[in-house]
Scaffold this motif. Structure first.
Motif, PDB file in Angstrom:
ATOM      1  N   LEU A 102     -22.461-113.657 -18.515  1.00 36.48           N
ATOM      2  CA  LEU A 102     -21.294-113.384 -19.543  1.00 36.48           C
ATOM      3  C   LEU A 102     -20.102-113.493 -18.964  1.00 36.48           C
ATOM      4  CD1 LEU A 102     -22.984-109.959 -20.778  1.00 36.48           C
ATOM      5  CD2 LEU A 102     -23.448-112.310 -21.830  1.00 36.48           C
TER       6      LEU A 102
ATOM      7  N   SER B 138     -34.521-100.123 -27.376  1.00 34.97           N
ATOM      8  CA  SER B 138     -35.146 -99.557 -28.657  1.00 34.97           C
ATOM      9  C   SER B 138     -36.642 -99.822 -28.862  1.00 34.97           C
ATOM     10  CB  SER B 138     -34.503-100.779 -29.676  1.00 34.97           C
ATOM     11  OG  SER B 138     -32.937-100.585 -29.741  1.00 34.97           O
TER      12      SER B 138
ATOM     13  N   ILE C 183     -27.698-112.010 -33.023  1.00 33.05           N
ATOM     14  CA  ILE C 183     -27.563-111.152 -31.885  1.00 33.05           C
ATOM     15  C   ILE C 183     -28.769-110.345 -31.721  1.00 33.05           C
ATOM     16  CG2 ILE C 183     -26.207-109.932 -30.036  1.00 33.05           C
ATOM     17  CD1 ILE C 183     -24.928-112.497 -30.858  1.00 33.05           C
ATOM     18  N   VAL C 184     -29.399-110.417 -30.528  1.00 33.29           N
ATOM     19  CA  VAL C 184     -30.755-109.739 -30.577  1.00 33.29           C
ATOM     20  C   VAL C 184     -30.730-108.766 -29.321  1.00 33.29           C
ATOM     21  CG1 VAL C 184     -32.041-111.341 -31.817  1.00 33.29           C
ATOM     22  CG2 VAL C 184     -31.893-111.588 -29.461  1.00 33.29           C
ATOM     23  N   GLU C 185     -31.518-107.642 -29.146  1.00 36.18           N
ATOM     24  CA  GLU C 185     -31.601-106.897 -27.948  1.00 36.18           C
ATOM     25  C   GLU C 185     -32.882-106.586 -27.762  1.00 36.18           C
ATOM     26  OE1 GLU C 185     -29.893-103.302 -30.320  1.00 36.18           O
ATOM     27  OE2 GLU C 185     -31.541-102.483 -29.010  1.00 36.18           O
ATOM     28  N   VAL C 186     -33.414-106.370 -26.563  1.00 34.98           N
ATOM     29  CA  VAL C 186     -34.830-106.025 -26.052  1.00 34.98           C
ATOM     30  C   VAL C 186     -35.142-104.916 -27.116  1.00 34.98           C
ATOM     31  CG1 VAL C 186     -36.287-105.272 -24.535  1.00 34.98           C
ATOM     32  CG2 VAL C 186     -34.484-107.027 -23.912  1.00 34.98           C
ATOM     33  N   TYR C 187     -36.590-105.242 -27.331  1.00 45.34           N
ATOM     34  CA  TYR C 187     -37.530-104.522 -28.407  1.00 45.34           C
ATOM     35  C   TYR C 187     -38.836-104.313 -27.933  1.00 45.34           C
ATOM     36  CZ  TYR C 187     -39.220-102.115 -32.606  1.00 45.34           C
ATOM     37  OH  TYR C 187     -39.795-101.200 -33.542  1.00 45.34           O
ATOM     38  N   ARG C 188     -39.292-103.064 -27.632  1.00 42.47           N
ATOM     39  CA  ARG C 188     -40.399-102.776 -27.248  1.00 42.47           C
ATOM     40  C   ARG C 188     -41.275-102.257 -28.480  1.00 42.47           C
ATOM     41  NH1 ARG C 188     -39.865 -98.180 -22.348  1.00 42.47           N
ATOM     42  NH2 ARG C 188     -39.700 -99.865 -20.875  1.00 42.47           N
TER      43      ARG C 188
ATOM     44  N   PRO D  23     -36.949-102.184 -37.256  1.00 42.24           N
ATOM     45  CA  PRO D  23     -36.064-103.145 -37.248  1.00 42.24           C
ATOM     46  C   PRO D  23     -36.472-104.595 -37.743  1.00 42.24           C
ATOM     47  CG  PRO D  23     -36.733-102.793 -35.237  1.00 42.24           C
ATOM     48  CD  PRO D  23     -37.472-101.813 -36.030  1.00 42.24           C
TER      49      PRO D  23
ATOM     50  N   LYS E 241     -35.220-107.108 -31.265  1.00 39.53           N
ATOM     51  CA  LYS E 241     -34.726-106.776 -32.567  1.00 39.53           C
ATOM     52  C   LYS E 241     -33.549-107.231 -32.874  1.00 39.53           C
ATOM     53  CE  LYS E 241     -32.378-102.895 -33.205  1.00 39.53           C
ATOM     54  NZ  LYS E 241     -32.199-101.398 -33.221  1.00 39.53           N
TER      55      LYS E 241
ATOM     56  N   LYS F 184     -29.816-107.193 -33.426  1.00 42.53           N
ATOM     57  CA  LYS F 184     -28.794-106.188 -33.331  1.00 42.53           C
ATOM     58  C   LYS F 184     -27.515-106.234 -34.225  1.00 42.53           C
ATOM     59  CE  LYS F 184     -26.594-104.453 -29.085  1.00 42.53           C
ATOM     60  NZ  LYS F 184     -26.168-105.198 -27.660  1.00 42.53           N
ATOM     61  N   GLU F 185     -26.973-107.444 -34.383  1.00 47.54           N
ATOM     62  CA  GLU F 185     -26.033-107.801 -35.525  1.00 47.54           C
ATOM     63  C   GLU F 185     -26.364-109.203 -35.893  1.00 47.54           C
ATOM     64  OE1 GLU F 185     -22.742-107.275 -32.767  1.00 47.54           O
ATOM     65  OE2 GLU F 185     -22.167-109.231 -33.747  1.00 47.54           O
TER      66      GLU F 185
ATOM     67  N   ILE G 290     -30.639-102.910 -38.012  1.00 47.49           N
ATOM     68  CA  ILE G 290     -31.043-101.892 -38.661  1.00 47.49           C
ATOM     69  C   ILE G 290     -30.465-100.420 -38.079  1.00 47.49           C
ATOM     70  CG2 ILE G 290     -33.035-100.433 -39.673  1.00 47.49           C
ATOM     71  CD1 ILE G 290     -32.368-102.933 -41.359  1.00 47.49           C
TER      72      ILE G 290
ATOM     73  N   GLY H 114     -25.168-110.552 -16.591  1.00 41.60           N
ATOM     74  CA  GLY H 114     -25.474-109.589 -17.828  1.00 41.60           C
ATOM     75  C   GLY H 114     -26.359-110.481 -18.530  1.00 41.60           C
ATOM     76  N   ARG H 115     -26.922-110.054 -19.663  1.00 40.04           N
ATOM     77  CA  ARG H 115     -28.078-110.860 -20.362  1.00 40.04           C
ATOM     78  C   ARG H 115     -27.683-111.006 -21.795  1.00 40.04           C
ATOM     79  NH1 ARG H 115     -34.323-109.586 -20.747  1.00 40.04           N
ATOM     80  NH2 ARG H 115     -35.054-111.459 -22.070  1.00 40.04           N
ATOM     81  N   THR H 116     -27.573-111.939 -22.724  1.00 38.30           N
ATOM     82  CA  THR H 116     -27.471-111.934 -23.856  1.00 38.30           C
ATOM     83  C   THR H 116     -28.545-112.961 -24.559  1.00 38.30           C
ATOM     84  OG1 THR H 116     -25.803-112.419 -25.590  1.00 38.30           O
ATOM     85  CG2 THR H 116     -25.733-113.721 -23.649  1.00 38.30           C
TER      86      THR H 116
ATOM     87  N   VAL I  75     -28.433-107.690 -24.292  1.00 40.87           N
ATOM     88  CA  VAL I  75     -29.823-107.406 -24.796  1.00 40.87           C
ATOM     89  C   VAL I  75     -30.326-106.001 -24.487  1.00 40.87           C
ATOM     90  CG1 VAL I  75     -30.177-109.722 -24.725  1.00 40.87           C
ATOM     91  CG2 VAL I  75     -30.949-108.313 -22.820  1.00 40.87           C
TER      92      VAL I  75
END
Lengths: 231, 127
Positions: free
Chosen positions: B47, A117, B121-126, B89, B105, B107-108, B82, B58-60, A181
């Motif tokens: 995970l 993203s 729960i987040v994810e990588v964001y640029r 987001p 950002k 994620k949920e 979002i 995995g990465r969380t 992620v």
């Protein structure tokens, strides 16, 4: 009942690849060569981003996308494909028990792509899941067009290969509970290849040579004249 | 004060106290408004495959915040995922234990409205 000490009967060393391995390696070789060519063609055609035709090719890797778990600035985010042998099935009607068998091999060409993203510098953002999916579909498109090109009908392995055909395509996600992620999406092309697998032929000593000449008499009777040494 | 309200008040120690487990997290809403908060963050690379129950790579990453602190910081809504591409987001910035900066950002989000805890729960964001 004692079966005695078994004795090895194969006197030659088994040290060459089976044809299913040769085919597997050839598929990877074709993908590697053609994607490099596609990037060059894209540059020559003036495409703004020739890297859209870039595909990293792996062989028998169960987790080639692990590099995307921790993404650094220099991480290569190009889609990748891993060529994996799945199974073979023997066509017994076309095979013989001693010399060669006709097989149908199944190979999985698994494409993976990552999406991150990103701020779009306007009022929104580009979602990573959509980017990953579109990238995976683009990788699948490249793989299918290369492998199913008419020039690769026999995977450059004729007469060993008699046929190759795409069996199916499907998309999948190697994530777990949607908690990762980064978004990684996979797309699999299942390829069927019909080929000949040869067995390890033993060399045998010639025991007897028999020469036979057939003639037809004036009466029409068929005569055999044979010459052989015996002891 | 009920026991439940006491438990929520204790979050200032159990969740937000920087002398204990509280970790600085910068929260930014889609409108660009941001606030420095304290909560808990995770970023691990192990995970459990739910189908095989085996550990897999995995990465969380996740963030846990106190809901009343988000309100006190001036946010008019709780962080959430979002999906609309025309919007920014919810963004979470925090450092790992080695003090490397990371931007994510949301994620949920999973609000616990019983005790006032929000798990994102987040994810990588640029950025």
């Amino acid at each position: 009942m004692s079966v005695g000490n078994p004795t090895a009967l194969i006197s030659t060393l088994i040290d060459k690849q089976d044809n299913f391995e040769i085919i597997r390696d050839k598929i990877a070789d074709i993908l590697k060569t053609e994607t490099a060519s596609q990037q060059a063609l894209a540059s020559a055609a003036g495409k703004t981003d020739p890297d859209l035709w870039k595909l990293r090719v792996f062989l028998e890797r169960s987790n080639a996308w692990e590099q995307w778990i921790t993404i650094a600035d220099d991480t290569d985010l190009s889609p990748l494909v891993t060529v994996e042998f799945d199974s073979t099935r023997t066509d017994e009607r076309s095979s013989n028990t001693t010399k060669s068998q006709v097989k149908e091999g199944v190979y999985n060409l698994d494409c993976f792509a990552v999406g991150i993203s990103e701020n779009d510098a306007a009022s929104g953002h580009t979602p990573g899941d959509r980017e990953a999916t579109l990238n995976a579909h683009r990788a699948l498109r490249l793989v299918r067009n290369i492998i199913m090109a008419d020039i690769h009908t026999y995977l450059k392995l004729r007469p060993m290969v008699g046929k190759r055909m795409e069996q199916s395509s499907m998309a999948f996600r190697p994530e777990f509970n949607n908690e990762a992620v980064q978004h990684i999406v996979g797309a699999r092309l299942t390829l069927m290849v019909r080929f000949i697998e040869e067995t390890n032929a033993q060399s045998y000593d010639i025991l007897e040579i028999v020469n036979i000449t057939t003639k037809r008499a004036e009466t029409g009777e068929v005569l055999f004249i044979s010459e052989f040494d015996y002891s | 004060m009920s026991l439940r309200e006491e438990m929520e008040a204790l979050l200032s120690e159990t969740l937000e106290d920087p002398e204990l487990f509280g970790w600085p997290i910068t929260v930014t809403d889609p409108g660009g408004e941001s606030a420095q908060m304290y909560g808990q963050s995770t970023d691990i690379s192990l995970l459990i495959d739910p189908s095989t129950k085996e550990a897999v790579s995995g990465r969380t990453a996740s963030v846990v915040l106190r809901m009343s602190s988000l309100v006190a910081a001036g946010f008019t809504s709780l962080p959430k995922g979002i999906s609309d591409m025309t919007l920014k987001p919810w963004r979470m910035d925090f450092q790992d234990i080695l003090l490397n900066d990371h931007t994510f950002k949301v994620k949920e989000s999973n609000p616990d409205r019983t005790l006032g805890i929000l798990v994102c729960i987040v994810e990588v964001y640029r950025p």
